[in-house]
Design a protein around this motif. Structure first.
Motif, PDB file in Angstrom:
ATOM      1  N   UNK A  99      -1.662  60.378  32.905  1.00 58.37           N
ATOM      2  CA  UNK A  99      -0.845  59.583  31.902  1.00 58.37           C
ATOM      3  C   UNK A  99       0.629  59.212  32.581  1.00 58.37           C
ATOM      4  N   UNK A 100       1.206  60.445  32.641  1.00 57.51           N
ATOM      5  CA  UNK A 100       2.732  60.564  33.252  1.00 57.51           C
ATOM      6  C   UNK A 100       2.657  60.068  34.596  1.00 57.51           C
ATOM      7  N   UNK A 101       1.870  60.085  35.483  1.00 56.90           N
ATOM      8  CA  UNK A 101       2.013  59.659  36.725  1.00 56.90           C
ATOM      9  C   UNK A 101       1.736  58.085  36.487  1.00 56.90           C
ATOM     10  N   UNK A 102       0.799  57.449  35.720  1.00 55.59           N
ATOM     11  CA  UNK A 102       0.693  56.129  35.411  1.00 55.59           C
ATOM     12  C   UNK A 102       2.129  55.329  34.761  1.00 55.59           C
ATOM     13  N   UNK A 103       2.709  56.113  33.902  1.00 57.61           N
ATOM     14  CA  UNK A 103       3.931  55.665  33.509  1.00 57.61           C
ATOM     15  C   UNK A 103       4.999  55.740  34.571  1.00 57.61           C
ATOM     16  N   UNK A 107      10.013  42.715  29.434  1.00 54.62           N
ATOM     17  CA  UNK A 107       9.015  43.734  30.255  1.00 54.62           C
ATOM     18  C   UNK A 107       8.834  44.985  29.700  1.00 54.62           C
ATOM     19  N   UNK A 108       9.668  45.298  28.810  1.00 54.55           N
ATOM     20  CA  UNK A 108       9.767  46.527  28.107  1.00 54.55           C
ATOM     21  C   UNK A 108       8.903  46.692  26.940  1.00 54.55           C
ATOM     22  N   UNK A 109       8.377  45.650  26.339  1.00 56.39           N
ATOM     23  CA  UNK A 109       7.926  45.668  25.090  1.00 56.39           C
ATOM     24  C   UNK A 109       6.653  46.202  24.818  1.00 56.39           C
ATOM     25  N   UNK A 110       5.904  46.072  25.991  1.00 60.67           N
ATOM     26  CA  UNK A 110       4.625  46.820  25.919  1.00 60.67           C
ATOM     27  C   UNK A 110       4.791  48.250  26.110  1.00 60.67           C
ATOM     28  N   UNK A 111       5.826  48.750  27.115  1.00 62.25           N
ATOM     29  CA  UNK A 111       6.087  50.310  27.190  1.00 62.25           C
ATOM     30  C   UNK A 111       6.550  50.970  25.834  1.00 62.25           C
ATOM     31  N   UNK A 112       7.501  50.226  25.090  1.00 65.16           N
ATOM     32  CA  UNK A 112       8.070  50.682  23.948  1.00 65.16           C
ATOM     33  C   UNK A 112       6.885  50.571  22.877  1.00 65.16           C
ATOM     34  N   UNK A 113       6.024  49.804  22.863  1.00 66.12           N
ATOM     35  CA  UNK A 113       4.874  50.077  22.019  1.00 66.12           C
ATOM     36  C   UNK A 113       3.886  51.278  22.335  1.00 66.12           C
ATOM     37  N   UNK A 170      11.819  61.466  24.200  1.00 57.56           N
ATOM     38  CA  UNK A 170      12.928  61.861  25.235  1.00 57.56           C
ATOM     39  C   UNK A 170      12.512  62.403  26.307  1.00 57.56           C
ATOM     40  N   UNK A 171      11.675  63.192  26.690  1.00 56.90           N
ATOM     41  CA  UNK A 171      11.415  63.952  27.748  1.00 56.90           C
ATOM     42  C   UNK A 171      10.406  62.936  28.573  1.00 56.90           C
ATOM     43  N   UNK A 172       9.523  62.184  27.759  1.00 52.89           N
ATOM     44  CA  UNK A 172       8.775  61.497  28.514  1.00 52.89           C
ATOM     45  C   UNK A 172       9.505  60.293  29.176  1.00 52.89           C
ATOM     46  N   UNK A 173      10.558  59.848  28.331  1.00 57.83           N
ATOM     47  CA  UNK A 173      11.586  58.620  29.009  1.00 57.83           C
ATOM     48  C   UNK A 173      12.127  59.318  30.174  1.00 57.83           C
ATOM     49  N   UNK A 174      12.537  60.566  30.228  1.00 55.49           N
ATOM     50  CA  UNK A 174      13.245  61.052  31.355  1.00 55.49           C
ATOM     51  C   UNK A 174      12.532  60.964  32.615  1.00 55.49           C
ATOM     52  N   UNK A 175      11.089  61.234  32.467  1.00 56.53           N
ATOM     53  CA  UNK A 175      10.340  61.364  33.406  1.00 56.53           C
ATOM     54  C   UNK A 175      10.115  59.947  33.956  1.00 56.53           C
ATOM     55  N   UNK A 176       9.924  59.048  33.194  1.00 51.12           N
ATOM     56  CA  UNK A 176       9.966  57.471  33.641  1.00 51.12           C
ATOM     57  C   UNK A 176      10.988  57.033  34.212  1.00 51.12           C
ATOM     58  N   UNK A 177      12.351  57.459  33.841  1.00 54.18           N
ATOM     59  CA  UNK A 177      13.690  56.980  34.515  1.00 54.18           C
ATOM     60  C   UNK A 177      13.631  57.703  35.908  1.00 54.18           C
ATOM     61  N   UNK A 178      13.121  59.006  35.972  1.00 50.74           N
ATOM     62  CA  UNK A 178      13.158  59.720  37.230  1.00 50.74           C
ATOM     63  C   UNK A 178      12.424  59.160  38.220  1.00 50.74           C
ATOM     64  N   UNK A 179      11.421  58.248  38.022  1.00 50.07           N
ATOM     65  CA  UNK A 179      10.606  57.727  38.871  1.00 50.07           C
ATOM     66  C   UNK A 179      11.389  56.301  39.453  1.00 50.07           C
TER      67      UNK A 179
END
Length: 197
Positions: A59-63, A95-101, A119-128
């Motif tokens: 899931x993290x890899x997909x995000x 583009x972000x509405x699907x991600x926020x949902x 917040x931690x999941x968002x940080x992983x998203x931003x790191x990519x």
């Protein structure tokens, strides 16, 4: 499976991550399974398990994979900081509405299972991400032109447009309206960062 033998290496991984992203957004994390992703990708579970040991890892890899493509194609340069900023927020909102949902509604079990936070999941998203946000490029250009006072750009102030846009998407579960975007820019952010005449 025939599809499995034709795709290898990066092409196979791309197909798996795309299938995982589609599965995640379609069914949510509560019903997200390796089996479902394998069926969607036309491959087998062992192929996926060789790359990701747990469904949370997939899931993290997909995000993170989604984040690499979820970037503004061209940063607007209208000559107006306000208009550039509105264009970037409009693009991100669409583009972000699907991600926020996904983060707010469909990932509750992920947070419970992994002990992590949004917040931690968002940080992983931003790191990519491989490039700066369009917002950052617009802001840097505005500073160079003298439209923005860099001394007023604390990390908290810099985060205000994105935080307010995220809140709007979270509350409505749909792209922000033109009025909401204009209010974020005109009533909140510009008074915080523009130079005082």
């Amino acid at each position: 499976m025939a599809g499995e033998t034709r795709r290898r290496g990066a092409a196979l991984e791309e197909a798996l991550l795309e299938a995982a992203w589609q599965e995640l957004t379609d069914v949510g994390y509560a019903r997200f399974t390796i089996e479902g992703v394998a069926a969607r990708a036309g491959t087998s579970r062992p192929v996926i398990y060789r790359r990701w040991a747990q469904r949370a890892d997939l899931a993290i890899a997909a995000i993170q994979h989604f984040s690499r493509y979820e970037e503004i194609a061209e940063v607007p340069d209208t000559g107006s900081f306000r208009d550039d900023l509105i264009a970037v927020l409009r693009d991100v909102s669409g583009r972000r509405s699907a991600l926020i949902t996904l983060f707010s509604v469909q990932m509750g079990e992920f947070f419970a299972e992994t002990g992590s936070t949004p917040a931690e999941l968002r940080a992983q998203f931003l790191a990519a991400r491989q490039r700066p946000f369009g917002f950052d490029r617009v802001l840097e250009r505005a500073i160079e032109r003298g439209d923005v006072d860099p001394e007023r750009l604390t990390p908290r102030v810099r985060a205000v447009p994105g935080d307010l846009l995220r809140h709007e998407l979270l509350m409505t579960l749909r792209p922000a309206s033109e009025q909401a975007i204009a209010e974020i820019v005109d009533e909140v952010f510009l008074p915080l960062v523009t130079k005082q005449r």
